[in-house]
Design a protein around this motif. Structure first.
Motif, PDB file in Angstrom:
ATOM      1  N   ALA A   1      23.227  58.907   1.993  1.00  0.00           N
ATOM      2  CA  ALA A   1      23.029  59.166   0.564  1.00  0.00           C
ATOM      3  C   ALA A   1      21.612  58.836   0.135  1.00  0.00           C
ATOM      4  O   ALA A   1      20.914  58.021   0.750  1.00  0.00           O
ATOM      5  N   VAL A   2      21.202  59.475  -0.975  1.00  0.00           N
ATOM      6  CA  VAL A   2      20.036  59.040  -1.737  1.00  0.00           C
ATOM      7  C   VAL A   2      20.444  58.898  -3.192  1.00  0.00           C
ATOM      8  O   VAL A   2      21.308  59.627  -3.693  1.00  0.00           O
ATOM      9  N   GLU A   3      19.837  57.940  -3.836  1.00  0.00           N
ATOM     10  CA  GLU A   3      19.812  57.872  -5.293  1.00  0.00           C
ATOM     11  C   GLU A   3      18.402  58.263  -5.723  1.00  0.00           C
ATOM     12  O   GLU A   3      17.424  57.613  -5.343  1.00  0.00           O
ATOM     13  N   TRP A   4      18.326  59.321  -6.491  1.00  0.00           N
ATOM     14  CA  TRP A   4      17.037  59.883  -6.904  1.00  0.00           C
ATOM     15  C   TRP A   4      16.911  59.752  -8.415  1.00  0.00           C
ATOM     16  O   TRP A   4      17.683  60.346  -9.154  1.00  0.00           O
ATOM     17  N   GLY A   5      15.966  58.922  -8.850  1.00  0.00           N
ATOM     18  CA  GLY A   5      15.699  58.744 -10.266  1.00  0.00           C
ATOM     19  C   GLY A   5      14.273  59.139 -10.607  1.00  0.00           C
ATOM     20  O   GLY A   5      13.472  59.491  -9.741  1.00  0.00           O
ATOM     21  N   GLU A   6      13.968  59.054 -11.872  1.00  0.00           N
ATOM     22  CA  GLU A   6      12.657  59.480 -12.351  1.00  0.00           C
ATOM     23  C   GLU A   6      11.527  58.694 -11.691  1.00  0.00           C
ATOM     24  O   GLU A   6      10.497  59.261 -11.329  1.00  0.00           O
ATOM     25  N   ASP A   7      11.707  57.392 -11.529  1.00  0.00           N
ATOM     26  CA  ASP A   7      10.639  56.528 -11.019  1.00  0.00           C
ATOM     27  C   ASP A   7      10.902  55.998  -9.613  1.00  0.00           C
ATOM     28  O   ASP A   7      10.086  55.241  -9.093  1.00  0.00           O
ATOM     29  N   GLN A   8      12.006  56.393  -8.978  1.00  0.00           N
ATOM     30  CA  GLN A   8      12.371  55.734  -7.726  1.00  0.00           C
ATOM     31  C   GLN A   8      13.348  56.595  -6.938  1.00  0.00           C
ATOM     32  O   GLN A   8      14.165  57.314  -7.532  1.00  0.00           O
ATOM     33  N   ILE A   9      13.262  56.542  -5.611  1.00  0.00           N
ATOM     34  CA  ILE A   9      14.232  57.172  -4.733  1.00  0.00           C
ATOM     35  C   ILE A   9      14.677  56.134  -3.718  1.00  0.00           C
ATOM     36  O   ILE A   9      13.843  55.476  -3.082  1.00  0.00           O
ATOM     37  N   ASN A  10      16.002  55.956  -3.566  1.00  0.00           N
ATOM     38  CA  ASN A  10      16.594  54.988  -2.636  1.00  0.00           C
ATOM     39  C   ASN A  10      17.398  55.723  -1.573  1.00  0.00           C
ATOM     40  O   ASN A  10      18.105  56.686  -1.880  1.00  0.00           O
TER      41      ASN A  10
END
Length: 354
Positions: free
Chosen positions: A254-263
């Motif tokens: 998985a990835v969590e993709w946000g405006e300021d960060q990707i995990n």
């Protein structure tokens, strides 16, 4: 090899976390594929349904399920997936033709099955959607499967996950990744690429790996910067959790993709994080577009590549034909959106930067 890319190309082109350009480095020529056995000798047993496994629990963090495919029917859901048909090798000198046939793509026992076979096959050079058409015909010695949500579903920000069982052997290269629906900032990689999971040569010789089971790592990567060859990338490898033989099991990537960060995660364990100060697009300034190129809609892809530079330039090196046929099994694919803050997704993401 130098690949000449057009800035108007649709986002269907390249993957590979250690490539310096979409066409790869010119470090050494790839070996010629040996004559494969006849197609009738290439048999894969029908897979059993995936065993039960832990799922990510989005309600605990504010995520809600926005899109999914559990593969519960007996055929691919064409309202969710487009099948790519191409033989050009993805810019990485891969050895397969991707086809739209049940020999390479199958839904059975609650699983999506992408199958790579030794088989002489002739098909279109470039995939559908290529601006100048599909080009001429190319003959390859392997076939495989690739599905994508292009023109059917795409998102800006969210959590993107799949539960998968991966193939083993030198020359195997499965991937779960994302490309932009439009080349807003220009051709690859100025408009970005997010590699959620890539796995090359699992089980092959690996001097850097823990334990004695050979290659036991997957990787995540981010591609950005200018149009190739001015592209940039970052990547991180992660030992598959679960100890010895864990590479033989199903895992959630998985990835969590946000405006300021990707995990990046495996089995809900965070192993890598980047923030927006660490990427950019060469087409626009950081001051006016601080989140570019990862501020536009991307679509999902799943595929099994045969050989190619990332695979053949690593581990034992070269290509081992006896590792095929091979297959990727996908239990489900799920897309979550954030309940708390709308588009940016930041308030639902793991606390990687705390």
């Amino acid at each position: 090899m130098t690949l000449k890319l057009k800035t108007s190309l649709p986002a269907v082109i390249c993957m590979g976390a250690i490539l310096t350009a979409c066409g790869g480095s010119a470090s050494k020529p790839l070996s010629t594929a040996p004559t494969p056995p006849p197609p009738q000798a290439a048999v894969l047993p029908v897979p059993s349904a995936a065993p039960e496994g832990d799922d990510f629990h989005p309600s605990n963090k504010g995520w809600f399920l926005a899109w999914s495919d559990e593969f519960l029917g007996d055929e691919l859901d064409r309202s969710k997936w487009e099948v790519e048909k191409s033989c050009w090798g993805g810019g990485n000198e891969e050895r397969q033709c991707y086809t739209d046939r049940p020999e390479n793509i199958e839904v059975i026992n609650g699983l999506l099955r992408l199958k790579a076979y030794p088989e002489t096959y002739t098909g279109p050079q470039y995939p559908q959607g290529w601006p100048d058409g599909s080009g001429g015909q190319i003959t390859q010695q392997y076939t495989s499967g690739k599905v994508r949500t292009r023109a059917l579903a795409d998102w800006t920000y969210g959590r993107f996950s799949a539960r998968m069982k991966l193939p083993k052997g030198q020359g195997t290269w499965p991937a779960f990744w994302m490309m932009p629906i439009d080349n807003v900032y220009g051709g690859w990689a100025a408009s970005g690429e997010i590699d959620i999971m890539e796995a090359v040569n699992l089980g092959a010789t690996c001097g850097e790996c823990s334990g004695s089971e050979g290659e036991n790592r997957t990787l995540g990567a981010l591609h950005y910067g200018g149009v190739s060859p001015q592209n940039k990338f970052q990547s991180s490898r992660n030992t598959i959790p679960g100890g010895e033989n864990s590479k033989d099991d199903y895992h959630v990537y998985a990835v969590e993709w946000g405006e300021d960060q990707i995990n990046w995660f495996v089995d809900d364990e965070l192993f890598w994080s980047l923030d927006s100060s660490e990427w950019e697009s060469g087409a626009v300034s950081k001051e006016t577009h601080p989140h570019a190129p990862f501020d536009q809609n991307f679509y999902l892809m799943l595929n099994l590549a045969v050989g190619g530079r990332l695979s053949e330039d690593n581990n034992a090196g070269g290509f081992v034909a006896n590792n095929f046929p091979a297959e990727v099994l996908v239990d489900w694919v799920r897309v979550y959106q954030c309940d708390y803050d709308g588009a940016s997704s930041q308030n639902c993401m793991a606390e990687a930067n705390q």
